[in-house]
Design a protein around this motif. Sequence first.
Motif, PDB file in Angstrom:
ATOM      1  N   ASP A   1      -3.550  -1.853   3.852  1.00 37.28           N
ATOM      2  CA  ASP A   1      -2.646  -1.336   4.875  1.00 37.28           C
ATOM      3  C   ASP A   1      -2.674  -2.226   6.117  1.00 37.28           C
ATOM      4  O   ASP A   1      -1.632  -2.470   6.740  1.00 37.28           O
ATOM      5  CB  ASP A   1      -3.037   0.092   5.260  1.00 37.28           C
ATOM      6  CG  ASP A   1      -2.084   0.691   6.268  1.00 37.28           C
ATOM      7  OD1 ASP A   1      -0.975   1.082   5.876  1.00 37.28           O
ATOM      8  OD2 ASP A   1      -2.428   0.738   7.470  1.00 37.28           O
TER       9      ASP A   1
ATOM     10  N   ARG B   1      -4.649   2.615  -3.885  1.00 38.20           N
ATOM     11  CA  ARG B   1      -3.368   2.522  -3.214  1.00 38.20           C
ATOM     12  C   ARG B   1      -3.571   2.322  -1.720  1.00 38.20           C
ATOM     13  O   ARG B   1      -4.462   2.928  -1.120  1.00 38.20           O
ATOM     14  CB  ARG B   1      -2.551   3.800  -3.440  1.00 38.20           C
ATOM     15  CG  ARG B   1      -2.041   3.979  -4.845  1.00 38.20           C
ATOM     16  CD  ARG B   1      -0.960   2.948  -5.164  1.00 38.20           C
ATOM     17  NE  ARG B   1      -0.266   3.276  -6.394  1.00 38.20           N
ATOM     18  CZ  ARG B   1       0.821   4.035  -6.434  1.00 38.20           C
ATOM     19  NH1 ARG B   1       1.332   4.537  -5.343  1.00 38.20           N
ATOM     20  NH2 ARG B   1       1.390   4.279  -7.586  1.00 38.20           N
TER      21      ARG B   1
ATOM     22  N   GLN C   1      -3.116   2.893   2.225  1.00 34.53           N
ATOM     23  CA  GLN C   1      -2.873   4.111   2.985  1.00 34.53           C
ATOM     24  C   GLN C   1      -2.979   3.783   4.462  1.00 34.53           C
ATOM     25  O   GLN C   1      -3.760   2.941   4.864  1.00 34.53           O
ATOM     26  CB  GLN C   1      -3.890   5.191   2.612  1.00 34.53           C
ATOM     27  CG  GLN C   1      -5.350   4.712   2.722  1.00 34.53           C
ATOM     28  CD  GLN C   1      -6.324   5.785   2.303  1.00 34.53           C
ATOM     29  OE1 GLN C   1      -6.340   6.847   2.885  1.00 34.53           O
ATOM     30  NE2 GLN C   1      -7.118   5.505   1.285  1.00 34.53           N
TER      31      GLN C   1
ATOM     32  N   THR D   1       1.623   1.380   5.584  1.00 34.55           N
ATOM     33  CA  THR D   1       2.105   1.816   4.278  1.00 34.55           C
ATOM     34  C   THR D   1       3.216   2.852   4.436  1.00 34.55           C
ATOM     35  O   THR D   1       4.245   2.794   3.748  1.00 34.55           O
ATOM     36  CB  THR D   1       0.952   2.423   3.456  1.00 34.55           C
ATOM     37  OG1 THR D   1      -0.084   1.450   3.328  1.00 34.55           O
ATOM     38  CG2 THR D   1       1.420   2.860   2.081  1.00 34.55           C
ATOM     39  N   LEU D   2       3.016   3.785   5.349  1.00 34.22           N
ATOM     40  CA  LEU D   2       4.047   4.801   5.591  1.00 34.22           C
ATOM     41  C   LEU D   2       5.336   4.164   6.099  1.00 34.22           C
ATOM     42  O   LEU D   2       6.436   4.586   5.722  1.00 34.22           O
ATOM     43  CB  LEU D   2       3.534   5.823   6.603  1.00 34.22           C
ATOM     44  CG  LEU D   2       2.361   6.707   6.137  1.00 34.22           C
ATOM     45  CD1 LEU D   2       1.895   7.606   7.268  1.00 34.22           C
ATOM     46  CD2 LEU D   2       2.770   7.538   4.928  1.00 34.22           C
TER      47      LEU D   2
ATOM     48  N   VAL E   1       7.142   2.669   3.055  1.00 31.14           N
ATOM     49  CA  VAL E   1       7.785   3.714   2.252  1.00 31.14           C
ATOM     50  C   VAL E   1       9.012   4.260   2.984  1.00 31.14           C
ATOM     51  O   VAL E   1      10.078   4.461   2.386  1.00 31.14           O
ATOM     52  CB  VAL E   1       6.785   4.846   1.951  1.00 31.14           C
ATOM     53  CG1 VAL E   1       7.486   6.032   1.290  1.00 31.14           C
ATOM     54  CG2 VAL E   1       5.659   4.336   1.054  1.00 31.14           C
ATOM     55  N   GLU E   2       8.888   4.493   4.283  1.00 33.31           N
ATOM     56  CA  GLU E   2      10.005   5.013   5.074  1.00 33.31           C
ATOM     57  C   GLU E   2      11.197   4.061   5.050  1.00 33.31           C
ATOM     58  O   GLU E   2      12.350   4.491   4.910  1.00 33.31           O
ATOM     59  CB  GLU E   2       9.538   5.236   6.520  1.00 33.31           C
ATOM     60  CG  GLU E   2      10.616   5.696   7.484  1.00 33.31           C
ATOM     61  CD  GLU E   2      11.077   7.123   7.238  1.00 33.31           C
ATOM     62  OE1 GLU E   2      12.125   7.506   7.798  1.00 33.31           O
ATOM     63  OE2 GLU E   2      10.397   7.855   6.483  1.00 33.31           O
TER      64      GLU E   2
ATOM     65  N   LEU F   1      12.871   4.165   1.538  1.00 37.31           N
ATOM     66  CA  LEU F   1      13.613   5.418   1.380  1.00 37.31           C
ATOM     67  C   LEU F   1      14.904   5.381   2.198  1.00 37.31           C
ATOM     68  O   LEU F   1      15.963   5.849   1.737  1.00 37.31           O
ATOM     69  CB  LEU F   1      12.751   6.600   1.823  1.00 37.31           C
ATOM     70  CG  LEU F   1      11.620   7.016   0.875  1.00 37.31           C
ATOM     71  CD1 LEU F   1      10.744   8.067   1.529  1.00 37.31           C
ATOM     72  CD2 LEU F   1      12.174   7.533  -0.453  1.00 37.31           C
TER      73      LEU F   1
ATOM     74  N   ARG G   1      15.438   8.716  -5.071  1.00 32.35           N
ATOM     75  CA  ARG G   1      14.786   7.910  -4.019  1.00 32.35           C
ATOM     76  C   ARG G   1      13.270   8.076  -4.080  1.00 32.35           C
ATOM     77  O   ARG G   1      12.518   7.093  -3.987  1.00 32.35           O
ATOM     78  CB  ARG G   1      15.287   8.321  -2.629  1.00 32.35           C
ATOM     79  CG  ARG G   1      16.744   8.059  -2.377  1.00 32.35           C
ATOM     80  CD  ARG G   1      17.065   7.975  -0.892  1.00 32.35           C
ATOM     81  NE  ARG G   1      16.716   9.164  -0.132  1.00 32.35           N
ATOM     82  CZ  ARG G   1      17.551  10.178   0.102  1.00 32.35           C
ATOM     83  NH1 ARG G   1      18.769  10.171  -0.421  1.00 32.35           N
ATOM     84  NH2 ARG G   1      17.174  11.208   0.839  1.00 32.35           N
TER      85      ARG G   1
ATOM     86  N   VAL H   1      11.023   4.743  -5.148  1.00 33.10           N
ATOM     87  CA  VAL H   1      10.092   4.011  -4.291  1.00 33.10           C
ATOM     88  C   VAL H   1       8.772   3.788  -5.017  1.00 33.10           C
ATOM     89  O   VAL H   1       8.171   2.704  -4.946  1.00 33.10           O
ATOM     90  CB  VAL H   1       9.867   4.757  -2.963  1.00 33.10           C
ATOM     91  CG1 VAL H   1       8.663   4.200  -2.212  1.00 33.10           C
ATOM     92  CG2 VAL H   1      11.105   4.659  -2.082  1.00 33.10           C
ATOM     93  N   ASP H   2       8.297   4.805  -5.719  1.00 27.36           N
ATOM     94  CA  ASP H   2       7.044   4.672  -6.470  1.00 27.36           C
ATOM     95  C   ASP H   2       7.155   3.575  -7.514  1.00 27.36           C
ATOM     96  O   ASP H   2       6.250   2.743  -7.675  1.00 27.36           O
ATOM     97  CB  ASP H   2       6.705   6.005  -7.129  1.00 27.36           C
ATOM     98  CG  ASP H   2       5.316   6.015  -7.743  1.00 27.36           C
ATOM     99  OD1 ASP H   2       4.363   5.652  -7.040  1.00 27.36           O
ATOM    100  OD2 ASP H   2       5.192   6.372  -8.927  1.00 27.36           O
TER     101      ASP H   2
ATOM    102  N   LEU I   1       7.104   0.032  -5.784  1.00 28.36           N
ATOM    103  CA  LEU I   1       5.789  -0.382  -5.296  1.00 28.36           C
ATOM    104  C   LEU I   1       4.826  -0.648  -6.447  1.00 28.36           C
ATOM    105  O   LEU I   1       3.998  -1.571  -6.376  1.00 28.36           O
ATOM    106  CB  LEU I   1       5.224   0.678  -4.346  1.00 28.36           C
ATOM    107  CG  LEU I   1       6.019   0.881  -3.055  1.00 28.36           C
ATOM    108  CD1 LEU I   1       5.359   1.944  -2.179  1.00 28.36           C
ATOM    109  CD2 LEU I   1       6.155  -0.435  -2.281  1.00 28.36           C
TER     110      LEU I   1
END
Length: 277
Positions: free
Chosen positions: A126, A170, A172, A176-177, A180-181, A184, A197, A201-202, A205
């Motif tokens: 991260d 993974r 974190q 990382t957020l 992902v944001e 999305l 969506r 995303v999963d 990644l």
Amino acid sequence: MTDEHDSEWTKEDTQRLKREMRDEAIRLRNEFAAEWKRAMAEQAEQRRAGATRGPGGPRGGGPRVRRGGRAALSREAIVESAAKIMEKDGLDAVTMRKVAWDLDTGPASLYVHVRNMAELHGLLLDRQLGELDLEGGEGGWQERVIAVVEGFVALLFAHPDLARSALTARPQGPHTLALVERLLGLLAEGGVPTGQRAWGVDILLLWATATAAEHADHEAEAAPDSATSQALIAAMTGPGYPHIREVGLDLIAGTVEERSSWALRVLVNGIAATARD
């Protein structure tokens, strides 16, 4: 010829070895318990100090310090220390004991902030994700999704040790957020339904992580005359494999970049077109 005395192992030797092993296990257990109690006491002391002095910290300003003048332990300090060790000696050199030594504390103190090495690896990744450009790329939403994922893959390529660990640990944290944001948001811009969506995303990644980990394990591209390529070329010209013969050299054609770019387009288009049941 082996010395007869050297080859003898008596019952007394076995009992002595068992005692030594038991004593060492007890010593390690007591050492760990003492470190843990000390760490918990320091955390309780810090919480009491924070409650008494308020969110501004100790009177007179400045960060709180631990007993003995050492800087207060935090997750951020642990990650920074681990990153310093990784950059110097590689990820395999990062251990709780080395990080604790660098921070002038005991290993048990670290577990108050980081559960295990897997979590620490995720936090390290991260930290590296902070270097990722999430706003780059031009064109439509598909092109910008691809640009973000390719940037993630390139970052993992630059840190092969982390790429391998990311398969089981993974990342974190805030970076990382943010990744992902961003993905999305781009998928939403393209009108991709919410469920697609979320799962899409999963998939993106996971693909990026697996691609980078494979690259880390095979840093050099396979030579055209490798055993795999030779077997495919033989199948193209021999009987029994009509579909391989029809496709021909396209099976091994293209650069890594070209094949990765195509694979990403397949994923993005498939995420947009494939409804969840």
